[in-house]
Motif scaffolding. Structure first.
Motif, PDB file in Angstrom:
ATOM      1  N   GLU A 145     -37.029  -8.252  82.836  1.00 37.98           N
ATOM      2  CA  GLU A 145     -35.619  -7.862  82.905  1.00 37.98           C
ATOM      3  C   GLU A 145     -35.052  -7.525  81.530  1.00 37.98           C
ATOM      4  O   GLU A 145     -33.855  -7.234  81.407  1.00 37.98           O
ATOM      5  CB  GLU A 145     -34.796  -8.992  83.537  1.00 37.98           C
ATOM      6  CG  GLU A 145     -35.207  -9.324  84.967  1.00 37.98           C
ATOM      7  CD  GLU A 145     -34.395 -10.474  85.542  1.00 37.98           C
ATOM      8  OE1 GLU A 145     -33.606 -11.086  84.780  1.00 37.98           O
ATOM      9  OE2 GLU A 145     -34.522 -10.754  86.756  1.00 37.98           O
ATOM     10  N   LYS A 146     -35.888  -7.565  80.500  1.00 40.43           N
ATOM     11  CA  LYS A 146     -35.366  -7.470  79.135  1.00 40.43           C
ATOM     12  C   LYS A 146     -34.760  -6.110  78.800  1.00 40.43           C
ATOM     13  O   LYS A 146     -34.006  -5.996  77.833  1.00 40.43           O
ATOM     14  CB  LYS A 146     -36.460  -7.795  78.119  1.00 40.43           C
ATOM     15  CG  LYS A 146     -37.588  -6.772  78.027  1.00 40.43           C
ATOM     16  CD  LYS A 146     -38.591  -7.208  76.964  1.00 40.43           C
ATOM     17  CE  LYS A 146     -39.705  -6.188  76.787  1.00 40.43           C
ATOM     18  NZ  LYS A 146     -40.671  -6.608  75.725  1.00 40.43           N
ATOM     19  N   TYR A 148     -32.748  -4.473  80.805  1.00 41.65           N
ATOM     20  CA  TYR A 148     -31.544  -4.282  81.604  1.00 41.65           C
ATOM     21  C   TYR A 148     -30.427  -5.226  81.148  1.00 41.65           C
ATOM     22  O   TYR A 148     -30.680  -6.315  80.637  1.00 41.65           O
ATOM     23  CB  TYR A 148     -31.834  -4.540  83.085  1.00 41.65           C
ATOM     24  CG  TYR A 148     -32.940  -3.703  83.674  1.00 41.65           C
ATOM     25  CD1 TYR A 148     -32.677  -2.477  84.260  1.00 41.65           C
ATOM     26  CD2 TYR A 148     -34.265  -4.148  83.643  1.00 41.65           C
ATOM     27  CE1 TYR A 148     -33.692  -1.709  84.813  1.00 41.65           C
ATOM     28  CE2 TYR A 148     -35.286  -3.383  84.188  1.00 41.65           C
ATOM     29  CZ  TYR A 148     -34.995  -2.171  84.772  1.00 41.65           C
ATOM     30  OH  TYR A 148     -36.005  -1.413  85.304  1.00 41.65           O
ATOM     31  N   SER A 149     -29.214  -4.811  81.399  1.00 42.45           N
ATOM     32  CA  SER A 149     -28.063  -5.678  81.133  1.00 42.45           C
ATOM     33  C   SER A 149     -26.909  -5.250  82.034  1.00 42.45           C
ATOM     34  O   SER A 149     -26.896  -4.129  82.563  1.00 42.45           O
ATOM     35  CB  SER A 149     -27.636  -5.595  79.660  1.00 42.45           C
ATOM     36  OG  SER A 149     -27.251  -4.269  79.321  1.00 42.45           O
ATOM     37  N   LEU A 153     -28.690  -4.588  85.233  1.00 46.09           N
ATOM     38  CA  LEU A 153     -29.491  -5.770  85.518  1.00 46.09           C
ATOM     39  C   LEU A 153     -29.271  -6.234  86.959  1.00 46.09           C
ATOM     40  O   LEU A 153     -30.225  -6.590  87.660  1.00 46.09           O
ATOM     41  CB  LEU A 153     -29.141  -6.888  84.543  1.00 46.09           C
ATOM     42  CG  LEU A 153     -29.856  -8.231  84.764  1.00 46.09           C
ATOM     43  CD1 LEU A 153     -31.370  -8.055  84.697  1.00 46.09           C
ATOM     44  CD2 LEU A 153     -29.377  -9.263  83.747  1.00 46.09           C
ATOM     45  N   GLN A 157     -32.244  -6.545  89.690  1.00 48.55           N
ATOM     46  CA  GLN A 157     -32.526  -7.817  90.359  1.00 48.55           C
ATOM     47  C   GLN A 157     -32.405  -7.687  91.870  1.00 48.55           C
ATOM     48  O   GLN A 157     -33.213  -8.243  92.624  1.00 48.55           O
ATOM     49  CB  GLN A 157     -31.582  -8.905  89.834  1.00 48.55           C
ATOM     50  CG  GLN A 157     -31.852  -9.309  88.395  1.00 48.55           C
ATOM     51  CD  GLN A 157     -30.783 -10.246  87.841  1.00 48.55           C
ATOM     52  OE1 GLN A 157     -29.627 -10.223  88.284  1.00 48.55           O
ATOM     53  NE2 GLN A 157     -31.152 -11.069  86.865  1.00 48.55           N
TER      54      GLN A 157
END
Length: 327
Positions: A145-146, A148-149, A153, A157
């Motif tokens: 997941e690094k 994405y934000s 994110l 997810q």
């Protein structure tokens, strides 16, 4: 589209190699047990000797109770198992191993082709993209997941959860997935993750880029000598348990493509065969490019999963280049 003799022979040779490998592994385990479990080999020899002596006595004309032999062998076998487990080995340590338990690495269950054989046929005929190789670098264990934000994110997810549920409920719940969004955000990655899990469970999966699929269909459709091959292709496309069409929108759009695409997703829906489609197109682009009946089928029958964020492939290439420059 049938296998050539060479393709069939290559598959059967692979099964022969599997059986040979597992026989060698079993022989290695047996030697290890003989060397490290006192008395085990003697018990095994005693079983063989008992059986041979019983047979000799029968051949000489004696009337013997076979149940006595069975009981004696059962007792010796029980002693062998006790020695094995007390030495710290599992009870099945000396059982024959198989890559496929269903067909025992023969490719057939009775007179029917095993699911593993059917998948090998698919790979031989259609898997020009080397799906098995792709699964080594795209599977759920490698999810990260690094990159994405924020909203990106959350979308990623959600798509992961939906993909995992898709696999978990595959046998009981007919579903289709439609991954869309910007370039390099994990759409193809997730589709291959799903394929990997289903392949491990023994399901048949056909993977095509959109361009590759419609190019192949056009080649056979316009060759009047290839009617049977085209029929076989349709049967495989319509009946495989999962069809993945990657990068929808990269194909050249014309009436033939539109007709074939609709027939494919429509027939698979009728037969309740799951399909995953990925595309860099937005829903607005999809509406503008494809016919209303195609868009209607997708919107009605697919879970729409939007992915957004940076181009992960580009970021990985940049990171790799920077790492190489530092060396």
């Amino acid at each position: 589209m049938a296998l050539t003799n060479a393709q069939y022979d290559a598959i059967m040779h692979e099964y022969e190699e599997r059986r040979s490998l597992h026989r060698q592994e079993l022989e290695d385990r047996q030697r290890y047990v003989y060397d490290n479990v006192p008395g085990y080999k003697e018990l095994e020899d005693a079983i063989a000797t008992t059986s041979v002596n019983f047979g000799k006595r029968l051949l000489s004309g004696e009337r013997l109770d076979r149940s006595a032999l069975r009981n004696e062998i059962a007792e010796l076998s029980k002693q062998k198992l006790t020695l094995l487990t007390e030495a710290g080995f599992s009870s099945d340590y000396l059982d024959m191993g198989y890559t496929c338990q269903d067909c025992k690495d023969t490719g057939y269950v009775g007179n029917e082709k095993c699911h593993c054989f059917k998948q090998k046929i698919i790979e031989a005929l259609y898997d020009k993209s080397n799906l098995k190789i792709m699964t080594k670098s795209a599977n759920f264990k490698l999810l990260s997941e690094k990159y994405y934000s924020g909203e990106d994110l959350k979308r990623f997810q959600g798509a992961v959860r939906t993909s995992e549920d898709f696999v978990k409920n595959f046998n009981s719940d007919y579903q289709n997935l439609f991954f869309y969004g910007t370039v390099g955000t994990g759409k193809s990655f997730l589709s291959v993750c799903v394929a990997n899990e289903l392949l491990k469970k023994g399901h048949s999966v056909i993977y095509f880029s959109s361009l590759g699929l419609f190019t192949m269909l056009s080649e056979y459709a316009f060759d009047y000598k290839a009617k049977q091959e085209l029929h076989d292709i349709y049967e495989d496309l319509y009946n495989c348990e999962l069809l993945i069409i990657d990068d929808l929108g990269t194909e050249r759009i014309n009436n033939f493509v539109l007709s074939e695409f609709f027939s494919c997703i429509n027939e698979r829906d009728i037969r309740k065969k799951s399909t995953i489609i990925t595309t860099n197109l937005s829903l607005e682009d999809l509406q503008a490019i494809y016919s209303d009946r195609i868009v209607s089928r997708i919107v009605s029958n697919y879970k729409l999963l939007k992915l957004s964020g940076p181009d992960i492939r580009k970021l990985k290439k940049i990171a790799k280049k920077e790492s190489e420059d530092l060396q």
